[in-house]
Design a protein around this motif. Structure first.
Motif: not given
Length: 128
Positions: A19-23, A29-53
């Motif tokens: 609803d608030n973003w597109e990535s 992970k299946d590329d086996k590089m040890g990290f992932s890389f994304h280009i993420t667009t956060i839609y205008e005038d939105t608020e997203t609660h995030i807690h990457y535990q």
């Protein structure tokens, strides 16, 4: 060697929309590089609660403006050229300004599989 374009990733299952973003998840992970890389667009005038535990994340703002509010701490402005690093699994709110969607380059460790979306607590599950 892995070579991908934004366009081919956008037109595949690597594009995840919320609803608030597109990535666009260009490296997973299946590329086996040890990290992932994304280009993420956060839609205008939105608020997203995030807690990457389960993940650490670095985010670089390519375009747009907004802010990140670290719960129990501070609020930081975000504009092109800003890098923020969630090195303590920081619970936060990410906000994009009105009329200013943000385009962000994001790196996750451990890498995500690609299909993750935030749960009700703003968490991505850890997929082994």
């Amino acid at each position: 060697m892995i070579v991908r374009t934004m366009e081919e990733c956008r037109n595949s299952e690597r594009r995840v929309v919320s609803d608030n973003w597109e990535s666009i998840r260009m490296l997973l992970k299946d590329d086996k590089m040890g990290f992932s890389f994304h280009i993420t667009t956060i839609y205008e005038d939105t608020e997203t609660h995030i807690h990457y535990q389960n993940h650490l994340e670095s985010v670089y703002c390519i375009s747009g403006e907004g802010e990140i509010e670290v719960i129990g701490d501070k609020t930081y402005p975000i504009k092109p050229g800003t890098l923020y690093i969630l090195d303590n699994n920081d619970e936060h709110y990410l906000r994009a300004d009105k009329n200013k969607e943000m385009v962000m380059a994001c790196v996750f460790n451990p890498p995500i599989t690609g299909a993750e979306i935030h749960d009700e607590n703003g968490v991505y599950p850890l997929v082994e």
